[in-house]
Design a protein around this motif. Structure first.
Motif, PDB file in Angstrom:
ATOM      1  N   VAL A 148      10.257 -17.344  47.009  1.00 39.17           N
ATOM      2  CA  VAL A 148      10.832 -16.701  48.204  1.00 39.17           C
ATOM      3  C   VAL A 148      11.343 -17.750  49.179  1.00 39.17           C
ATOM      4  O   VAL A 148      12.428 -17.617  49.754  1.00 39.17           O
ATOM      5  CB  VAL A 148       9.773 -15.803  48.879  1.00 39.17           C
ATOM      6  N   TRP A 149      10.564 -18.829  49.368  1.00 44.19           N
ATOM      7  CA  TRP A 149      10.946 -19.877  50.316  1.00 44.19           C
ATOM      8  C   TRP A 149      12.222 -20.593  49.874  1.00 44.19           C
ATOM      9  O   TRP A 149      13.157 -20.753  50.668  1.00 44.19           O
ATOM     10  CB  TRP A 149       9.806 -20.868  50.462  1.00 44.19           C
ATOM     11  N   ARG A 150      12.291 -21.013  48.627  1.00 48.18           N
ATOM     12  CA  ARG A 150      13.428 -21.825  48.176  1.00 48.18           C
ATOM     13  C   ARG A 150      14.711 -21.021  48.060  1.00 48.18           C
ATOM     14  O   ARG A 150      15.801 -21.596  48.120  1.00 48.18           O
ATOM     15  CB  ARG A 150      13.081 -22.489  46.847  1.00 48.18           C
ATOM     16  N   ARG A 151      14.594 -19.714  47.901  1.00 45.32           N
ATOM     17  CA  ARG A 151      15.793 -18.870  47.855  1.00 45.32           C
ATOM     18  C   ARG A 151      16.075 -18.218  49.207  1.00 45.32           C
ATOM     19  O   ARG A 151      17.012 -17.438  49.338  1.00 45.32           O
ATOM     20  CB  ARG A 151      15.635 -17.769  46.791  1.00 45.32           C
ATOM     21  N   GLY A 152      15.255 -18.557  50.189  1.00 47.03           N
ATOM     22  CA  GLY A 152      15.342 -17.852  51.452  1.00 47.03           C
ATOM     23  C   GLY A 152      16.258 -18.497  52.475  1.00 47.03           C
ATOM     24  O   GLY A 152      16.732 -19.630  52.319  1.00 47.03           O
ATOM     25  N   PRO A 153      16.486 -17.800  53.566  1.00 45.13           N
ATOM     26  CA  PRO A 153      17.394 -18.297  54.601  1.00 45.13           C
ATOM     27  C   PRO A 153      16.866 -19.529  55.319  1.00 45.13           C
ATOM     28  O   PRO A 153      17.649 -20.397  55.715  1.00 45.13           O
ATOM     29  CB  PRO A 153      17.521 -17.108  55.557  1.00 45.13           C
ATOM     30  N   PHE A 154      15.550 -19.635  55.493  1.00 44.46           N
ATOM     31  CA  PHE A 154      15.024 -20.748  56.280  1.00 44.46           C
ATOM     32  C   PHE A 154      15.139 -22.076  55.533  1.00 44.46           C
ATOM     33  O   PHE A 154      15.378 -23.111  56.146  1.00 44.46           O
ATOM     34  CB  PHE A 154      13.572 -20.473  56.674  1.00 44.46           C
ATOM     35  N   TYR A 155      14.986 -22.041  54.231  1.00 50.52           N
ATOM     36  CA  TYR A 155      15.189 -23.254  53.438  1.00 50.52           C
ATOM     37  C   TYR A 155      16.635 -23.718  53.582  1.00 50.52           C
ATOM     38  O   TYR A 155      16.921 -24.906  53.747  1.00 50.52           O
ATOM     39  CB  TYR A 155      14.852 -22.980  51.971  1.00 50.52           C
ATOM     40  N   ASN A 156      17.548 -22.752  53.550  1.00 53.95           N
ATOM     41  CA  ASN A 156      18.963 -23.066  53.743  1.00 53.95           C
ATOM     42  C   ASN A 156      19.207 -23.637  55.135  1.00 53.95           C
ATOM     43  O   ASN A 156      19.977 -24.605  55.303  1.00 53.95           O
ATOM     44  CB  ASN A 156      19.791 -21.796  53.533  1.00 53.95           C
TER      45      ASN A 156
ATOM     46  N   THR B 225      20.897 -27.236  56.376  1.00 56.89           N
ATOM     47  CA  THR B 225      22.122 -27.300  57.168  1.00 56.89           C
ATOM     48  C   THR B 225      21.875 -27.707  58.620  1.00 56.89           C
ATOM     49  O   THR B 225      22.820 -28.073  59.321  1.00 56.89           O
ATOM     50  CB  THR B 225      22.828 -25.932  57.161  1.00 56.89           C
ATOM     51  N   GLY B 226      20.637 -27.608  59.068  1.00 56.36           N
ATOM     52  CA  GLY B 226      20.322 -27.914  60.460  1.00 56.36           C
ATOM     53  C   GLY B 226      20.558 -26.760  61.402  1.00 56.36           C
ATOM     54  O   GLY B 226      20.415 -26.909  62.629  1.00 56.36           O
ATOM     55  N   ALA B 227      20.894 -25.570  60.873  1.00 58.77           N
ATOM     56  CA  ALA B 227      21.160 -24.411  61.725  1.00 58.77           C
ATOM     57  C   ALA B 227      19.860 -23.886  62.326  1.00 58.77           C
ATOM     58  O   ALA B 227      18.786 -23.996  61.732  1.00 58.77           O
ATOM     59  CB  ALA B 227      21.837 -23.312  60.913  1.00 58.77           C
TER      60      ALA B 227
ATOM     61  N   MET C 266      17.593  -1.552  56.663  1.00 58.99           N
ATOM     62  CA  MET C 266      18.114  -2.478  57.664  1.00 58.99           C
ATOM     63  C   MET C 266      19.619  -2.674  57.452  1.00 58.99           C
ATOM     64  O   MET C 266      20.097  -2.739  56.312  1.00 58.99           O
ATOM     65  CB  MET C 266      17.408  -3.839  57.586  1.00 58.99           C
ATOM     66  N   THR C 267      20.323  -2.797  58.546  1.00 56.20           N
ATOM     67  CA  THR C 267      21.778  -2.994  58.484  1.00 56.20           C
ATOM     68  C   THR C 267      22.198  -4.389  58.924  1.00 56.20           C
ATOM     69  O   THR C 267      23.309  -4.829  58.623  1.00 56.20           O
ATOM     70  CB  THR C 267      22.483  -1.986  59.404  1.00 56.20           C
ATOM     71  N   ASP C 268      21.303  -5.067  59.643  1.00 52.63           N
ATOM     72  CA  ASP C 268      21.651  -6.377  60.205  1.00 52.63           C
ATOM     73  C   ASP C 268      20.402  -7.254  60.140  1.00 52.63           C
ATOM     74  O   ASP C 268      19.272  -6.780  60.347  1.00 52.63           O
ATOM     75  CB  ASP C 268      22.109  -6.218  61.648  1.00 52.63           C
ATOM     76  N   TYR C 269      20.590  -8.531  59.841  1.00 50.23           N
ATOM     77  CA  TYR C 269      19.474  -9.471  59.697  1.00 50.23           C
ATOM     78  C   TYR C 269      19.782 -10.735  60.492  1.00 50.23           C
ATOM     79  O   TYR C 269      20.882 -11.293  60.389  1.00 50.23           O
ATOM     80  CB  TYR C 269      19.252  -9.826  58.227  1.00 50.23           C
ATOM     81  N   VAL C 270      18.800 -11.183  61.281  1.00 50.60           N
ATOM     82  CA  VAL C 270      18.931 -12.422  62.047  1.00 50.60           C
ATOM     83  C   VAL C 270      17.701 -13.288  61.785  1.00 50.60           C
ATOM     84  O   VAL C 270      16.566 -12.823  61.905  1.00 50.60           O
ATOM     85  CB  VAL C 270      19.052 -12.132  63.564  1.00 50.60           C
ATOM     86  N   ALA C 271      17.924 -14.548  61.419  1.00 51.12           N
ATOM     87  CA  ALA C 271      16.842 -15.515  61.222  1.00 51.12           C
ATOM     88  C   ALA C 271      16.953 -16.589  62.300  1.00 51.12           C
ATOM     89  O   ALA C 271      18.044 -17.096  62.580  1.00 51.12           O
ATOM     90  CB  ALA C 271      16.938 -16.154  59.841  1.00 51.12           C
ATOM     91  N   ILE C 272      15.815 -16.920  62.901  1.00 48.79           N
ATOM     92  CA  ILE C 272      15.776 -17.949  63.948  1.00 48.79           C
ATOM     93  C   ILE C 272      14.708 -18.975  63.593  1.00 48.79           C
ATOM     94  O   ILE C 272      13.561 -18.613  63.339  1.00 48.79           O
ATOM     95  CB  ILE C 272      15.474 -17.333  65.333  1.00 48.79           C
ATOM     96  N   THR C 273      15.095 -20.237  63.574  1.00 44.60           N
ATOM     97  CA  THR C 273      14.153 -21.329  63.359  1.00 44.60           C
ATOM     98  C   THR C 273      13.929 -22.036  64.690  1.00 44.60           C
ATOM     99  O   THR C 273      14.867 -22.584  65.273  1.00 44.60           O
ATOM    100  CB  THR C 273      14.687 -22.335  62.326  1.00 44.60           C
ATOM    101  N   THR C 274      12.692 -22.023  65.168  1.00 47.50           N
ATOM    102  CA  THR C 274      12.333 -22.693  66.420  1.00 47.50           C
ATOM    103  C   THR C 274      11.600 -23.974  66.060  1.00 47.50           C
ATOM    104  O   THR C 274      10.413 -23.957  65.731  1.00 47.50           O
ATOM    105  CB  THR C 274      11.451 -21.794  67.300  1.00 47.50           C
TER     106      THR C 274
END
Length: 410
Positions: free
Chosen positions: A96-104, A108-110, A136-144
């Protein structure tokens, strides 16, 4: 969300973080208040890594009616660790982690990633298909992210995901509000997680009671109290031979036997103070010496049973096996801090500790797995379950001591 509600929520987050409110409660109330203030949350989760001997981190959920609010995930990376074959990855969490948005986002530094959920985007990252299936219709990921000075081990950021069922998704104002609020949420969760992590590490490395005492402020060098305690000193038979002939088995063997012995001690209210190679030093305390001795005796029986079961399992797997030698004694000990200004130890000291160690060493000479002092045997009605093995001179002890072991016919 209007400014008054925002200020109220931030004030609450500050109070909750300072009060040590559980992370799951902080997150749940945060999401409830955001939803009540007009942010159309349908589902959310927050994850933070930690320092724990078993778990890499914790995931807190909101909007998951049929799943637990807290999920402890295992290791997703062994980078930088010399695991020597003793550690393993949590396959599901790693995938899940390696295919997930946070790993990406780390690559990228986003700090923010957004995807409208539909057939075209659902397979881009793990979790998106599941969130789409949940409506769900919309997804937002935030890395703090934490500054370098605030990183401890792998605790380097708080990762949060936010979803909505609103047909039009989140609007720009709602996303901006989340970007403004989430760092405050992250700070509160980090604050509580650090306190919890400190307790876990203290109890893991010092022992449950000693760890709690250190956290309560008993850290002054030379500060010790005299207590009545059963002293447990055990080690493993033939450990040196096993490490010499099959050194690659040393750590797995120690882990297996320590699991059994430490679990038995804890189950019956004892506190493990030290793991010294293959040796275990523990104490049992209670207002009643009879209660403490009976607890130690029950732990000894439980440990022996556990070791016997472990031997069968390891033998069936073709792994080396051994036995436990155990010495039990009861008496007055000094319990507290000793050491240098730079390095302190919270331990027990005194003649009773030395005698327990010598009694355990006598197990080899008299070919008995468990030996108990006469002082221990004479507590309550314990002696009726024991048999004397004779009087022996213990190294460093002035007078010969009568020693006892379990009566096989009792």
């Amino acid at each position: 969300m209007n400014e008054n509600l925002s200020r109220e929520l931030l004030a609450w987050l500050t109070q909750a973080g300072l009060a040590g409110t559980p992370e799951s409660d902080i997150f749940s109330v945060f999401c409830d208040r955001c939803a009540a203030a007009g942010i159309p949350l349908g589902r959310a989760h927050v994850a933070i890594d930690t320092l724990h001997p078993v778990h890499e981190g914790s995931l807190f959920r909101w909007g998951y009616p049929n799943e637990p609010l807290v999920y402890k995930y295992g290791r997703t990376s062994l980078e930088g660790l010399d695991a020597s074959g003793a550690a393993s990855l949590d396959a599901q969490a790693t995938d899940v982690w390696r295919r997930g948005p946070f790993y990406n986002m780390l690559q990228t530094g986003a700090s923010l990633l957004r995807r409208r959920l539909n057939a075209d985007t659902k397979d881009e990252f793990s979790m998106l298909a599941d969130w789409l299936a949940a409506g769900m219709t919309d997804y937002v990921a935030i890395t703090t992210r934490f500054a370098a000075e605030g990183v401890i081990g792998e605790m380097d950021a708080v990762y949060s995901s936010w979803g909505t069922k609103a047909p039009e998704g989140f609007n720009d104002s709602q996303i901006a509000t989340l970007e403004h609020l989430v760092p405050h949420l992250a700070l509160a969760i980090k604050s509580v997680s650090l306190a919890r992590m400190t307790r876990t590490l203290m109890e893991t490395y010092l022992g449950r009671d000693a760890g709690q005492r250190v956290l309560s402020g008993r850290i002054v060098r030379g500060l010790a109290e005299r207590i009545d305690a059963v002293v447990w000193f055990s080690d493993l038979r033939g450990f040196t031979r096993i490490t010499d002939t099959t050194p690659e088995q040393m750590i797995p063997l120690l882990n297996d036997y320590s699991d059994v012995i430490v679990s038995a001690i804890h189950e019956h209210g004892g506190d493990v103070l030290k793991l010294i190679g293959d040796g275990t030093l523990a104490i049992f305390t209670a207002e009643s010496r009879t209660h403490a001795c009976n607890a130690a005796l029950a732990a000894a029986i439980g440990a022996r049973k556990g070791v016997a079961e472990l031997k069968k399992r390891r033998s069936a797997e073709g792994k080396p096996v051994t036995d436990m030698y155990l010495g039990l004694h009861v008496g007055k000990v000094f319990y507290g801090n000793v050491g240098s200004r730079e390095r302190l130890d919270f331990t027990v000291l005194g003649p009773a500790v030395n005698e327990a160690s010598r009694i355990a060493a006598m197990c080899r000479s008299v070919d008995q797995p468990v030996l108990m002092s006469a002082t221990f045997a004479n507590v309550g009605d314990i002696k009726r379950r024991l048999v004397s093995v004779g009087r022996y001179a213990l190294r460093g002890v002035a007078h010969p001591q009568e020693l006892f072991t379990f009566d096989p016919d009792a």
